[in-house]
Design a protein around this motif. Structure first.
Motif, PDB file in Angstrom:
ATOM      1  N   GLU A 255      -3.317  -5.419  11.059  1.00  0.00           N
ATOM      2  CA  GLU A 255      -3.419  -4.678   9.797  1.00  0.00           C
ATOM      3  C   GLU A 255      -2.182  -3.830   9.532  1.00  0.00           C
ATOM      4  OE1 GLU A 255      -4.961  -3.637   6.183  1.00  0.00           O
ATOM      5  OE2 GLU A 255      -5.615  -5.222   7.561  1.00  0.00           O
ATOM      6  N   ILE A 256      -1.587  -3.272  10.581  1.00  0.00           N
ATOM      7  CA  ILE A 256      -0.347  -2.509  10.408  1.00  0.00           C
ATOM      8  C   ILE A 256       0.764  -3.448   9.939  1.00  0.00           C
ATOM      9  CG2 ILE A 256       1.471  -1.214  11.612  1.00  0.00           C
ATOM     10  CD1 ILE A 256      -1.052   0.409  10.992  1.00  0.00           C
ATOM     11  N   GLY A 257       0.782  -4.659  10.475  1.00  0.00           N
ATOM     12  CA  GLY A 257       1.744  -5.649   9.990  1.00  0.00           C
ATOM     13  C   GLY A 257       1.537  -5.945   8.520  1.00  0.00           C
ATOM     14  N   GLN A 258       0.278  -6.054   8.119  1.00  0.00           N
ATOM     15  CA  GLN A 258      -0.031  -6.293   6.713  1.00  0.00           C
ATOM     16  C   GLN A 258       0.392  -5.110   5.846  1.00  0.00           C
ATOM     17  OE1 GLN A 258      -0.485  -9.616   6.831  1.00  0.00           O
ATOM     18  NE2 GLN A 258      -2.210  -9.445   5.413  1.00  0.00           N
ATOM     19  N   LEU A 259       0.203  -3.902   6.366  1.00  0.00           N
ATOM     20  CA  LEU A 259       0.607  -2.703   5.634  1.00  0.00           C
ATOM     21  C   LEU A 259       2.095  -2.740   5.316  1.00  0.00           C
ATOM     22  CD1 LEU A 259       0.397   0.266   4.631  1.00  0.00           C
ATOM     23  CD2 LEU A 259       0.546   0.981   7.029  1.00  0.00           C
ATOM     24  N   PHE A 260       2.912  -3.052   6.301  1.00  0.00           N
ATOM     25  CA  PHE A 260       4.359  -3.041   6.100  1.00  0.00           C
ATOM     26  C   PHE A 260       4.867  -4.313   5.422  1.00  0.00           C
ATOM     27  CE2 PHE A 260       3.936   0.550   8.856  1.00  0.00           C
ATOM     28  CZ  PHE A 260       4.967   1.385   8.460  1.00  0.00           C
ATOM     29  N   ALA A 261       3.981  -5.287   5.243  1.00  0.00           N
ATOM     30  CA  ALA A 261       4.309  -6.468   4.438  1.00  0.00           C
ATOM     31  C   ALA A 261       3.761  -6.328   3.022  1.00  0.00           C
ATOM     32  CB  ALA A 261       3.745  -7.721   5.100  1.00  0.00           C
ATOM     33  N   ALA A 262       3.262  -5.120   2.706  1.00  0.00           N
ATOM     34  CA  ALA A 262       2.732  -4.813   1.373  1.00  0.00           C
ATOM     35  C   ALA A 262       1.484  -5.617   1.044  1.00  0.00           C
ATOM     36  CB  ALA A 262       3.804  -5.024   0.300  1.00  0.00           C
ATOM     37  N   ARG A 263       0.693  -5.951   2.087  1.00  0.00           N
ATOM     38  CA  ARG A 263      -0.555  -6.682   1.855  1.00  0.00           C
ATOM     39  C   ARG A 263      -1.708  -6.040   2.633  1.00  0.00           C
ATOM     40  NH1 ARG A 263       3.004 -10.875   3.085  1.00  0.00           N
ATOM     41  NH2 ARG A 263       1.990 -11.154   5.109  1.00  0.00           N
ATOM     42  N   PRO A 264      -1.876  -4.707   2.586  1.00  0.00           N
ATOM     43  CA  PRO A 264      -2.946  -4.080   3.367  1.00  0.00           C
ATOM     44  C   PRO A 264      -4.321  -4.471   2.836  1.00  0.00           C
ATOM     45  CG  PRO A 264      -2.001  -2.491   1.853  1.00  0.00           C
ATOM     46  CD  PRO A 264      -1.148  -3.724   1.760  1.00  0.00           C
ATOM     47  N   ALA A 265      -5.273  -4.678   3.744  1.00  0.00           N
ATOM     48  CA  ALA A 265      -6.621  -5.073   3.359  1.00  0.00           C
ATOM     49  C   ALA A 265      -7.646  -3.981   3.632  1.00  0.00           C
ATOM     50  CB  ALA A 265      -7.021  -6.364   4.094  1.00  0.00           C
ATOM     51  N   HIS A 266      -7.465  -3.239   4.716  1.00  0.00           N
ATOM     52  CA  HIS A 266      -8.434  -2.217   5.110  1.00  0.00           C
ATOM     53  C   HIS A 266      -8.226  -0.956   4.254  1.00  0.00           C
ATOM     54  CE1 HIS A 266     -10.546   0.713   7.632  1.00  0.00           C
ATOM     55  NE2 HIS A 266     -11.130  -0.318   8.228  1.00  0.00           N
ATOM     56  N   PRO A 267      -9.303  -0.249   3.893  1.00  0.00           N
ATOM     57  CA  PRO A 267      -9.151   0.969   3.084  1.00  0.00           C
ATOM     58  C   PRO A 267      -8.215   2.007   3.695  1.00  0.00           C
ATOM     59  CG  PRO A 267     -11.451   0.297   3.117  1.00  0.00           C
ATOM     60  CD  PRO A 267     -10.738  -0.609   4.074  1.00  0.00           C
ATOM     61  N   VAL A 268      -8.230   2.132   5.019  1.00  0.00           N
ATOM     62  CA  VAL A 268      -7.345   3.105   5.663  1.00  0.00           C
ATOM     63  C   VAL A 268      -5.882   2.716   5.473  1.00  0.00           C
ATOM     64  CG1 VAL A 268      -6.610   4.066   7.881  1.00  0.00           C
ATOM     65  CG2 VAL A 268      -9.042   3.911   7.338  1.00  0.00           C
ATOM     66  N   SER A 269      -5.555   1.459   5.720  1.00  0.00           N
ATOM     67  CA  SER A 269      -4.162   1.038   5.560  1.00  0.00           C
ATOM     68  C   SER A 269      -3.752   1.023   4.089  1.00  0.00           C
ATOM     69  CB  SER A 269      -3.922  -0.328   6.206  1.00  0.00           C
ATOM     70  OG  SER A 269      -4.917  -1.247   5.847  1.00  0.00           O
ATOM     71  N   GLN A 270      -4.685   0.753   3.184  1.00  0.00           N
ATOM     72  CA  GLN A 270      -4.385   0.868   1.756  1.00  0.00           C
ATOM     73  C   GLN A 270      -4.034   2.313   1.402  1.00  0.00           C
ATOM     74  OE1 GLN A 270      -7.901  -0.746  -0.079  1.00  0.00           O
ATOM     75  NE2 GLN A 270      -7.283  -2.881   0.227  1.00  0.00           N
ATOM     76  N   ALA A 271      -4.760   3.255   2.000  1.00  0.00           N
ATOM     77  CA  ALA A 271      -4.495   4.672   1.749  1.00  0.00           C
ATOM     78  C   ALA A 271      -3.166   5.124   2.345  1.00  0.00           C
ATOM     79  CB  ALA A 271      -5.632   5.524   2.299  1.00  0.00           C
ATOM     80  N   LEU A 272      -2.632   4.356   3.301  1.00  0.00           N
ATOM     81  CA  LEU A 272      -1.366   4.713   3.940  1.00  0.00           C
ATOM     82  C   LEU A 272      -0.148   4.232   3.158  1.00  0.00           C
ATOM     83  CD1 LEU A 272      -2.179   4.061   7.713  1.00  0.00           C
ATOM     84  CD2 LEU A 272      -1.446   6.234   6.718  1.00  0.00           C
TER      85      LEU A 272
END
Length: 228
Positions: A16-33
Motif C-alpha cells: 500500500e505504501i508503494g501504491q501511495l507513492f505511485a499515486a494509486r492509494p487504495a486504503h483510506p489511511v494511505s489516501q489521507a496521506l
C-alpha cells in the motif's frame, strides 16, 4: 495475531505504501496521506523502514546479534518515525535528520532498558548477543539472560550510550527553532527522566519497573504549556 498473520498484514501495508507513492492509494489511511506526503516531502523509505522495524518485532522469538543490528532496529522503529515527524514539525532537512537519529536512539534504548524483564517473558532479547557474551552471559534463554548478573554490565553500557544521545539531542534542539522542536523536547524530557530513574534503580532488579515520577510528568506538562 500469530507471526505469519502479522507478516501477511505488514506485506499488505508495504504494498500500500508503494501504491501511495505511485499515486494509486487504495486504503483510506494511505489516501489521507497523499496531501501530507506532498506538503511535507515525506519519504517512502522512511515509511518502509517503519514496516521493516515492525517485521523485526513480529517474530515469535527475537535475538539481536550485535550493536550494528541493534542500531538498525532503533533506526527503523524510532528514528524513521522521527524523520517523518520532523518534516511536519518544520525542521530543516539536515538538522531534522540529525535530531531524529540522536533522539530516536535515546528513546528506543531507554524503552529497551525499561522492558528487559517484560521482553524476556515474551522470548525477546534486544540486548546485543555479542555484548552479553563479552559480559560472561552464556545462556541463550531469554529469562536466564534477564536474571544473569552479567546482563547488568550490558544494561549499564547501553544506558551510558542512551545518556550520550540525549545530550546530543538536547544540543540539537537548543540550536533549532523552539516551536518546531517542542514535541521533541517534551518526549526527551519524559524519557530522560525514565532513564535517570532506571540508572538510579540499577540493573540487578530488572522486574522492578520505573516510569516518570508524577511530579516529573506535571513539571514537564507545566513547563511546556501542555496538560492531558
Amino acid at each position: 495475531a500469530p507471526p505469519d498473520e502479522k507478516m501477511r498484514c505488514l506485506a499488505i501495508w508495504r504494498s500500500e505504501i508503494g501504491q501511495l507513492f505511485a499515486a494509486r492509494p487504495a486504503h483510506p489511511v494511505s489516501q489521507a496521506l497523499v496531501q501530507p506526503v506532498a506538503r511535507y516531502g515525506l519519504q517512502q523509505q522512511d515509511f518502509l523502514a517503519v514496516i521493516d522495524g515492525m517485521q523485526m518485532d513480529a517474530a515469535a522469538r527475537i535475538r539481536i546479534a550485535d550493536l550494528d543490528e541493534l542500531f538498525l532496529y532503533c533506526d527503523r522503529v524510532a528514528s524513521a518515525v522521527g524523520r517523518l515527524c520532523v518534516r511536519a514539525f518544520g525542521l530543516g532537512q539536515t538538522e531534522g535528520i540529525d535530531l531524529a537519529r540522536s533522539l530516536g536512539l535515546a528513546l528506543q534504548l531507554t524503552n529497551i532498558l525499561r522492558d528487559v524483564a517484560e521482553d524476556a517473558g515474551l522470548d525477546r532479547v534486544y540486548l546485543p548477543a555479542d555484548l552479553l557474551t563479552e559480559a560472561g552471559v552464556v545462556s541463550k534463554e531469554a529469562l536466564a539472560i534477564a536474571q544473569d548478573p552479567g546482563t547488568a554490565k550490558v544494561c549499564q553500557a547501553l544506558a551510558e550510550r542512551a545518556a550520550t544521545h540525549f545530550e546530543e539531542s538536547r544540543a540539537l534542539m537548543a540550536a533549532a527553532d523552539a516551536a518546531a522542536v517542542r514535541p521533541a523536547v517534551m518526549m526527551a524530557a519524559v524519557y530522560s527522566d525514565v532513564l535517570t530513574r532506571l540508572r538510579a534503580r540499577g540493573w540487578r532488579d530488572l522486574d522492578r519497573g520505573v516510569g516518570p515520577s508524577k511530579f516529573g510528568k506535571l513539571w514537564i506538562a507545566l513547563k511546556h504549556g501542555w496538560a492531558p
